[in-house]
Write a protein that holds these residues in place. Sequence first.
Motif, PDB file in Angstrom:
ATOM      1  N   PHE A 245       0.858  -1.189   0.000  1.00 58.89           N
ATOM      2  CA  PHE A 245       0.000   0.000   0.000  1.00 58.89           C
ATOM      3  C   PHE A 245       0.891   1.236   0.000  1.00 58.89           C
ATOM      4  O   PHE A 245       1.972   1.217   0.614  1.00 58.89           O
ATOM      5  CB  PHE A 245      -0.820   0.078   1.299  1.00 58.89           C
ATOM      6  N   ILE A 274       3.924  -6.314   3.905  1.00 61.55           N
ATOM      7  CA  ILE A 274       4.810  -5.694   4.884  1.00 61.55           C
ATOM      8  C   ILE A 274       4.034  -4.783   5.829  1.00 61.55           C
ATOM      9  O   ILE A 274       4.615  -3.942   6.511  1.00 61.55           O
ATOM     10  CB  ILE A 274       5.960  -4.929   4.196  1.00 61.55           C
ATOM     11  N   GLY A 276       1.230  -2.561   5.291  1.00 63.96           N
ATOM     12  CA  GLY A 276       0.781  -1.216   4.911  1.00 63.96           C
ATOM     13  C   GLY A 276      -0.408  -0.738   5.732  1.00 63.96           C
ATOM     14  O   GLY A 276      -0.455   0.417   6.172  1.00 63.96           O
ATOM     15  N   GLU A 295      -0.724 -13.712   6.056  1.00 63.31           N
ATOM     16  CA  GLU A 295       0.271 -13.465   5.011  1.00 63.31           C
ATOM     17  C   GLU A 295       1.090 -14.725   4.802  1.00 63.31           C
ATOM     18  O   GLU A 295       1.616 -15.299   5.743  1.00 63.31           O
ATOM     19  CB  GLU A 295       1.160 -12.281   5.422  1.00 63.31           C
ATOM     20  N   GLN A 321      -1.156 -17.944   8.023  1.00 66.49           N
ATOM     21  CA  GLN A 321      -0.375 -17.955   6.782  1.00 66.49           C
ATOM     22  C   GLN A 321      -1.201 -17.853   5.517  1.00 66.49           C
ATOM     23  O   GLN A 321      -1.044 -16.923   4.747  1.00 66.49           O
ATOM     24  CB  GLN A 321       0.474 -19.225   6.744  1.00 66.49           C
ATOM     25  N   ASP A 322      -2.073 -18.827   5.319  1.00 64.93           N
ATOM     26  CA  ASP A 322      -2.740 -18.905   4.020  1.00 64.93           C
ATOM     27  C   ASP A 322      -4.210 -18.508   4.160  1.00 64.93           C
ATOM     28  O   ASP A 322      -4.938 -19.114   4.943  1.00 64.93           O
ATOM     29  CB  ASP A 322      -2.623 -20.345   3.502  1.00 64.93           C
ATOM     30  N   VAL A 323      -4.629 -17.540   3.409  1.00 66.28           N
ATOM     31  CA  VAL A 323      -6.036 -17.121   3.479  1.00 66.28           C
ATOM     32  C   VAL A 323      -6.976 -18.289   3.187  1.00 66.28           C
ATOM     33  O   VAL A 323      -8.090 -18.339   3.717  1.00 66.28           O
ATOM     34  CB  VAL A 323      -6.366 -15.958   2.502  1.00 66.28           C
TER      35      VAL A 323
HETATM   36  N1  SAH Z   1      -1.110  -4.652   1.161  1.00 66.40           N
HETATM   37  C1  SAH Z   1       0.113  -5.363   1.397  1.00 66.40           C
HETATM   38  C2  SAH Z   1       0.630  -6.121   0.201  1.00 66.40           C
HETATM   39  C3  SAH Z   1      -0.359  -6.910  -0.587  1.00 66.40           C
HETATM   40  S1  SAH Z   1       0.391  -7.793  -1.927  1.00 66.40           S
HETATM   41  C4  SAH Z   1       1.178  -4.396   1.915  1.00 66.40           C
HETATM   42  O1  SAH Z   1       0.885  -3.258   2.242  1.00 66.40           O
HETATM   43  O2  SAH Z   1       2.348  -4.773   1.976  1.00 66.40           O
HETATM   44  C5  SAH Z   1      -0.364  -9.367  -1.754  1.00 66.40           C
HETATM   45  C6  SAH Z   1       0.208 -10.205  -0.659  1.00 66.40           C
HETATM   46  O3  SAH Z   1      -0.530 -11.428  -0.605  1.00 66.40           O
HETATM   47  C7  SAH Z   1       1.653 -10.608  -0.853  1.00 66.40           C
HETATM   48  O4  SAH Z   1       2.389 -10.185   0.264  1.00 66.40           O
HETATM   49  C8  SAH Z   1       1.620 -12.144  -0.926  1.00 66.40           C
HETATM   50  O5  SAH Z   1       2.719 -12.770  -0.304  1.00 66.40           O
HETATM   51  C9  SAH Z   1       0.348 -12.461  -0.185  1.00 66.40           C
HETATM   52  N2  SAH Z   1      -0.272 -13.756  -0.503  1.00 66.40           N
HETATM   53  C10 SAH Z   1      -0.269 -14.421  -1.679  1.00 66.40           C
HETATM   54  N3  SAH Z   1      -0.974 -15.554  -1.580  1.00 66.40           N
HETATM   55  C11 SAH Z   1      -1.440 -15.624  -0.316  1.00 66.40           C
HETATM   56  C12 SAH Z   1      -2.227 -16.565   0.403  1.00 66.40           C
HETATM   57  N4  SAH Z   1      -2.684 -17.674  -0.185  1.00 66.40           N
HETATM   58  N5  SAH Z   1      -2.505 -16.327   1.724  1.00 66.40           N
HETATM   59  C13 SAH Z   1      -2.053 -15.198   2.308  1.00 66.40           C
HETATM   60  N6  SAH Z   1      -1.304 -14.277   1.674  1.00 66.40           N
HETATM   61  C14 SAH Z   1      -1.001 -14.486   0.387  1.00 66.40           C
END
Ligand code: SAH
Length: 389
Positions: A245, A274, A276, A295, A321-323
């Motif tokens: 972001f 990171i 945002g 994340e 970790q994983d959505v």
């Molecule tokens: N808004 C965030 C960045 C978003 S970019 C910021 O401010 O930094 C999208 C993010 O989704 C990336 O960091 C990527 O690693 C993460 N991502 C990708 N697949 C994912 C999943 N299955 N579960 C959780 N996060 C995931």
Amino acid sequence: KKIDSTSRNHMKQELKRNQEYKKHHRTEEQDDDEDIVTHLPKPMIGFGVPNLPFFGPRRNIPPDAIGPPYFYYENVALTPRGVWPKIQRFLNDIKPEFVDSQYFGAACRKRGYVHNLPIQNRFRLLPSPPDTIQEVFPLSRRWWPNWDKRTKLNCLVTCIGSAKLTDRIKKAIEENCNDNEEPPSHVKKIVMEQCKKWNLIWVGKNKVAPLEPDEMEELMGFPKNHTRGGGISKTDRHKFLGNAFQVDTVAYHLSVLKNMYPGGINILSLFSGIGGAEVALHRLGIPLKNVVSVEISEQCRTIVDGWWRETGQRGNLIHAQDVQEVDEQMLEQWISKFGGFDLVIGGSPCNNLAGGNRVSRDGLEGKHSSLFYEYYRILECVKSIMRGQ
Ligand code: SAH
């Protein structure tokens, strides 16, 4: 001045490389010229930006979308046709607010934000970041040729220009003109194309260089060295920052939460990267009571962890970790523990949509971009649990 044949060859090669590059990568600016997205607003100021008058349309939120929980979803503005209308349909039919971050700082960043936040009495983070390239890089002034008219950088993306490229630029200039002389216009044209595409800045005589990670941090509104340490490579720092972001922009939209949650906020931060969202809320002075941060990248989680400790946060930070693994049971547990989420925030990967980052353009159904549906699923689940509370 006559151009010798070696440099003409150079130039030809450069043009060819350029065309090759264009086939495989496109920057947002180039996308702008194509008929990929129709009806993007110009100027791209959403429901207003600081220091510019706004007389746009009133906004209408359907009753079933009125928060809490508030939600905020972000993605790149320039996508294949039909992507944003689809996202809109899934998210309560709320129109995206399209904003270019050039109104908040020195770099462009065209993004769409679908949210149900109020839009009155927004305020921006202070101090405001520098507004032009020249203010961000005062030392570059000395080397900046007067034929480079840029005042704003292009969108900061995940990859950077190579040393080879910057060497070639230096050579192209020096082979084609004497000291203190302007290069011929076709050389200027190629140099400017490359500088814009790769966001190169002048760091020496005829010498350009890509942005350093700490410069990107500043432009994106993150604290200096936010992504530094923990053995994270420069390449990865660029990648994470290019996906993040723009903090000042997002904070402007989130600023309305400050009066609503003086005692602090509970957030579900999806695709946190990171951090945002976390950084924006913190800089607004909104206490972070409970943060569930989802994340997949371990390095990103480490960065957010480090920031959490360094800023002396007193709330709870929970990592997942994983959505795709966030299920109803987990959400129920968090909600009963915290008394609900006040904000569900996130921007899902754009790799299949647009921008210099993309790997393919199969749209919202692409491998990465389809994670949008996870945002939708989780948001609906949170709402349904909270309705039943
Ligand atoms: N808004 C965030 C960045 C978003 S970019 C910021 O401010 O930094 C999208 C993010 O989704 C990336 O960091 C990527 O690693 C993460 N991502 C990708 N697949 C994912 C999943 N299955 N579960 C959780 N996060 C995931």
